[in-house]
Design a protein around this motif. Structure first.
Motif, PDB file in Angstrom:
ATOM      1  N   MET A   1     -11.982  28.725  14.039  1.00 23.30           N
ATOM      2  CA  MET A   1     -11.174  27.517  14.218  1.00 23.30           C
ATOM      3  C   MET A   1     -11.421  26.526  13.105  1.00 23.30           C
ATOM      4  SD  MET A   1      -8.915  25.823  15.904  1.00 23.30           S
ATOM      5  CE  MET A   1      -8.775  26.629  17.493  1.00 23.30           C
ATOM      6  N   SER A   2     -12.717  26.362  12.670  1.00 21.63           N
ATOM      7  CA  SER A   2     -13.026  25.394  11.636  1.00 21.63           C
ATOM      8  C   SER A   2     -12.417  25.795  10.305  1.00 21.63           C
ATOM      9  CB  SER A   2     -14.544  25.226  11.500  1.00 21.63           C
ATOM     10  OG  SER A   2     -15.157  26.458  11.179  1.00 21.63           O
ATOM     11  N   ASP A   3     -12.514  27.101   9.959  1.00 23.65           N
ATOM     12  CA  ASP A   3     -11.893  27.567   8.722  1.00 23.65           C
ATOM     13  C   ASP A   3     -10.387  27.354   8.769  1.00 23.65           C
ATOM     14  OD1 ASP A   3     -14.295  28.332   7.661  1.00 23.65           O
ATOM     15  OD2 ASP A   3     -14.111  30.441   8.256  1.00 23.65           O
ATOM     16  N   GLN A   4      -9.796  27.583   9.940  1.00 20.93           N
ATOM     17  CA  GLN A   4      -8.351  27.408  10.095  1.00 20.93           C
ATOM     18  C   GLN A   4      -7.963  25.955   9.862  1.00 20.93           C
ATOM     19  OE1 GLN A   4      -6.564  27.657  14.122  1.00 20.93           O
ATOM     20  NE2 GLN A   4      -5.260  29.264  13.297  1.00 20.93           N
ATOM     21  N   THR A   5      -8.758  25.024  10.412  1.00 25.82           N
ATOM     22  CA  THR A   5      -8.478  23.600  10.228  1.00 25.82           C
ATOM     23  C   THR A   5      -8.574  23.229   8.761  1.00 25.82           C
ATOM     24  OG1 THR A   5      -9.360  23.118  12.431  1.00 25.82           O
ATOM     25  CG2 THR A   5      -9.161  21.271  10.902  1.00 25.82           C
ATOM     26  N   ASN A   6      -9.591  23.735   8.070  1.00 28.29           N
ATOM     27  CA  ASN A   6      -9.760  23.430   6.652  1.00 28.29           C
ATOM     28  C   ASN A   6      -8.615  23.997   5.824  1.00 28.29           C
ATOM     29  OD1 ASN A   6     -11.777  22.290   4.645  1.00 28.29           O
ATOM     30  ND2 ASN A   6     -11.479  24.343   3.804  1.00 28.29           N
ATOM     31  N   ASP A   7      -8.240  25.239   6.100  1.00 28.41           N
ATOM     32  CA  ASP A   7      -7.125  25.859   5.361  1.00 28.41           C
ATOM     33  C   ASP A   7      -5.822  25.103   5.588  1.00 28.41           C
ATOM     34  OD1 ASP A   7      -8.886  27.769   4.501  1.00 28.41           O
ATOM     35  OD2 ASP A   7      -8.245  29.313   5.918  1.00 28.41           O
ATOM     36  N   ARG A   8      -5.666  24.567   6.801  1.00 22.88           N
ATOM     37  CA  ARG A   8      -4.442  23.839   7.128  1.00 22.88           C
ATOM     38  C   ARG A   8      -4.274  22.616   6.234  1.00 22.88           C
ATOM     39  NH1 ARG A   8      -4.888  23.760  12.605  1.00 22.88           N
ATOM     40  NH2 ARG A   8      -5.795  21.698  12.767  1.00 22.88           N
ATOM     41  N   LYS A   9      -5.385  21.963   5.863  1.00 21.78           N
ATOM     42  CA  LYS A   9      -5.323  20.806   4.979  1.00 21.78           C
ATOM     43  C   LYS A   9      -4.663  21.167   3.650  1.00 21.78           C
ATOM     44  CE  LYS A   9      -7.963  17.986   7.537  1.00 21.78           C
ATOM     45  NZ  LYS A   9      -7.586  16.642   8.016  1.00 21.78           N
ATOM     46  N   ILE A  10      -5.067  22.294   3.093  1.00 25.51           N
ATOM     47  CA  ILE A  10      -4.508  22.728   1.807  1.00 25.51           C
ATOM     48  C   ILE A  10      -3.058  23.154   1.984  1.00 25.51           C
ATOM     49  CG2 ILE A  10      -4.778  24.336  -0.119  1.00 25.51           C
ATOM     50  CD1 ILE A  10      -6.969  22.182   0.185  1.00 25.51           C
ATOM     51  N   GLU A  11      -2.753  23.830   3.093  1.00 26.71           N
ATOM     52  CA  GLU A  11      -1.368  24.237   3.352  1.00 26.71           C
ATOM     53  C   GLU A  11      -0.454  23.026   3.439  1.00 26.71           C
ATOM     54  OE1 GLU A  11      -1.612  26.586   6.870  1.00 26.71           O
ATOM     55  OE2 GLU A  11      -2.682  28.229   5.894  1.00 26.71           O
ATOM     56  N   HIS A  12      -0.943  21.931   4.042  1.00 29.98           N
ATOM     57  CA  HIS A  12      -0.144  20.703   4.120  1.00 29.98           C
ATOM     58  C   HIS A  12       0.154  20.157   2.734  1.00 29.98           C
ATOM     59  CE1 HIS A  12      -1.695  19.777   8.476  1.00 29.98           C
ATOM     60  NE2 HIS A  12      -0.685  20.635   8.469  1.00 29.98           N
ATOM     61  N   ILE A  13      -0.859  20.102   1.886  1.00 34.03           N
ATOM     62  CA  ILE A  13      -0.670  19.590   0.521  1.00 34.03           C
ATOM     63  C   ILE A  13       0.326  20.453  -0.239  1.00 34.03           C
ATOM     64  CG2 ILE A  13      -1.807  19.211  -1.703  1.00 34.03           C
ATOM     65  CD1 ILE A  13      -4.328  18.445  -0.125  1.00 34.03           C
ATOM     66  N   ARG A  14       0.186  21.769  -0.124  1.00 32.03           N
ATOM     67  CA  ARG A  14       1.092  22.676  -0.843  1.00 32.03           C
ATOM     68  C   ARG A  14       2.531  22.541  -0.338  1.00 32.03           C
ATOM     69  NH1 ARG A  14      -2.113  22.688  -4.884  1.00 32.03           N
ATOM     70  NH2 ARG A  14      -3.932  24.073  -4.752  1.00 32.03           N
ATOM     71  N   ALA A  15       2.696  22.336   0.968  1.00 31.78           N
ATOM     72  CA  ALA A  15       4.048  22.163   1.518  1.00 31.78           C
ATOM     73  C   ALA A  15       4.706  20.919   0.932  1.00 31.78           C
ATOM     74  CB  ALA A  15       3.995  22.073   3.044  1.00 31.78           C
ATOM     75  N   ILE A  16       3.929  19.847   0.816  1.00 33.58           N
ATOM     76  CA  ILE A  16       4.469  18.609   0.236  1.00 33.58           C
ATOM     77  C   ILE A  16       4.830  18.818  -1.228  1.00 33.58           C
ATOM     78  CG2 ILE A  16       3.863  16.244  -0.395  1.00 33.58           C
ATOM     79  CD1 ILE A  16       2.123  16.185   2.171  1.00 33.58           C
ATOM     80  N   GLU A  17       3.977  19.519  -1.952  1.00 28.08           N
ATOM     81  CA  GLU A  17       4.229  19.766  -3.377  1.00 28.08           C
ATOM     82  C   GLU A  17       5.457  20.648  -3.593  1.00 28.08           C
ATOM     83  OE1 GLU A  17      -0.313  19.593  -5.218  1.00 28.08           O
ATOM     84  OE2 GLU A  17       0.556  21.524  -4.660  1.00 28.08           O
ATOM     85  N   ASN A  18       5.631  21.643  -2.730  1.00 31.27           N
ATOM     86  CA  ASN A  18       6.677  22.649  -2.944  1.00 31.27           C
ATOM     87  C   ASN A  18       8.020  22.288  -2.326  1.00 31.27           C
ATOM     88  OD1 ASN A  18       4.839  24.293  -4.328  1.00 31.27           O
ATOM     89  ND2 ASN A  18       4.162  25.291  -2.435  1.00 31.27           N
ATOM     90  N   ASP A  19       8.037  21.331  -1.413  1.00 28.13           N
ATOM     91  CA  ASP A  19       9.284  20.950  -0.747  1.00 28.13           C
ATOM     92  C   ASP A  19       9.470  19.441  -0.818  1.00 28.13           C
ATOM     93  OD1 ASP A  19      11.500  20.563   0.819  1.00 28.13           O
ATOM     94  OD2 ASP A  19      10.565  21.197   2.702  1.00 28.13           O
ATOM     95  N   PRO A  20      10.199  18.941  -1.809  1.00 27.69           N
ATOM     96  CA  PRO A  20      10.405  17.496  -1.929  1.00 27.69           C
ATOM     97  C   PRO A  20      11.045  16.876  -0.687  1.00 27.69           C
ATOM     98  CG  PRO A  20      11.127  18.626  -3.928  1.00 27.69           C
ATOM     99  CD  PRO A  20      10.847  19.690  -2.908  1.00 27.69           C
ATOM    100  N   SER A  21      11.732  17.677   0.103  1.00 32.23           N
ATOM    101  CA  SER A  21      12.415  17.134   1.283  1.00 32.23           C
ATOM    102  C   SER A  21      11.474  16.859   2.449  1.00 32.23           C
ATOM    103  CB  SER A  21      13.532  18.083   1.733  1.00 32.23           C
ATOM    104  OG  SER A  21      14.575  18.110   0.781  1.00 32.23           O
TER     105      SER A  21
END
Length: 342
Positions: free
Chosen positions: A1-21
């Motif tokens: 669960m902890s690794d999943q939470t940490n990975d989610r942080k990076i996934e959020h940043i990448r989503a913002i970077e890759n999708d201007p909308s």
């Protein structure tokens, strides 16, 4: 669960970077037309934009809103650059959700920012719904101590949790648990949405539990519903359907007007410049939060963040000058400055 939470942080940043909308760019503040003083009877150089918040002096009412934290070099760089820039410019900073540091101790260092920002307002941050999933007052105190925080954000994100593949959606009884956290801390709790707005009923519920600080955090800016859409692999488009759900920030501020003599309001959600900040203050906000404009600069350098802060400050002070407002207190909740609302 902890690794999943940490990975989610990076996934959020990448989503913002890759999708201007993911930035919905609602521009709801554009519907508010302010007066203009051709004879402001002021010296621009003498305008006082400073405020006091949580016992500390800020150069102007800007809060760099919650973004991230975790065990990753990118995340540490972002938070370090934000903290050093906030200290240099005299503005407030709120960290992203600290849940990750309780499952992954290596993430703790990304939140240890007081040494980098010894003089300005720092806010810790935990999701309120986690109070229904084992989060305790001891952990709340630890979150505050880790940051060296002046207050604790308890953020409310029911839409994000509903769309998130692994979301925590049991919000039953959270209100009373928020009150218990408020009573158990030496610093104030600030109640915050994450982009859908606080209703008057939400503010009333928090106020009854002793909360006196409310970040209305309305729609019009970053859509966490759309961000979580990118993390789903089941073909569902629910995150897109709800990407613009909620109260626009100006509407949320107007709905909160009855609480202005009893509580402190923070405006965030869709603010993009100093003019939006001025309009927020006129609508009653004591502090104005922005996040999206700082994410890319924060991944680059302290100087890049400082450049954005100084641009926003110039815009805010220029708006004060053109409104004939010598200081922030004179402008706050001064509805006479609004000429029209389209």
């Amino acid at each position: 669960m902890s690794d999943q939470t940490n990975d989610r942080k990076i996934e959020h940043i990448r989503a913002i970077e890759n999708d201007p909308s993911t930035d919905r760019d609602g521009r709801y503040f554009d519907r508010i037309v302010l007066t203009h003083r051709a004879l402001p009877e002021l010296d621009l150089a003498e305008i006082d934009s400073a405020i006091e918040f949580l016992g500390r002096r800020l150069s102007f009412p800007l809060l760099i809103s919650s973004m991230t934290g975790g065990d990753h070099e990118l995340v540490r760089r972002i938070n370090t650059n934000l903290a050093e820039a906030a200290q240099h410019c005299g503005v407030a900073l709120a960290v992203g959700s600290q849940r990750v540091m309780f499952g992954q101790p290596a993430a703790r260092s990304s939140f240890e920012l007081r040494s980098l920002a010894p003089d300005t307002v720092l806010l810790a941050n935990i999701g309120a719904v986690q109070l229904n999933y084992g989060f305790t007052i001891e952990q709340a105190r630890d979150a505050v101590e880790c940051v060296g925080a002046d207050g604790l954000y308890l953020h409310l994100n029911p839409l994000q949790e509903a769309v998130q593949p692994e979301g925590d959606t049991n919000f039953r009884g959270v209100v009373e648990k928020i009150g218990a956290i408020q009573r158990g801390l030496k610093v104030p709790v600030l109640l915050k949405e994450v982009g859908c707005g606080l209703s008057p009923e939400d503010i009333a519920a928090g106020y009854a539990q002793g909360i006196r600080y409310f970040d209305v955090a309305g729609s019009g800016g970053t859509s966490w519903s759309r961000i979580e859409h990118h993390r789903r692999d089941d073909g569902s488009d629910i995150g897109i359907r709800f990407q613009d759900w909620g109260l626009p920030t100006p509407v949320a501020l107007k709905c909160a007007q009855p609480w202005l003599d009893r509580a402190t309001l923070i405006a965030s959600g869709g603010l993009r410049d100093g003019i939006d900040m001025a309009k927020s203050v006129i609508l009653g906000a004591s502090l104005c939060g922005m996040a999206a404009p700082f994410l890319r600069p924060a991944s680059q350098s302290v100087d890049a963040v400082v450049e954005v802060i100084e641009r926003v400050r110039r815009e805010f002070v220029t708006a004060m000058f053109l409104l004939g407002m010598p200081d922030v207190a004179t402008m706050r909740n001064n509805r006479a400055l609004i000429v029209e609302e389209r």
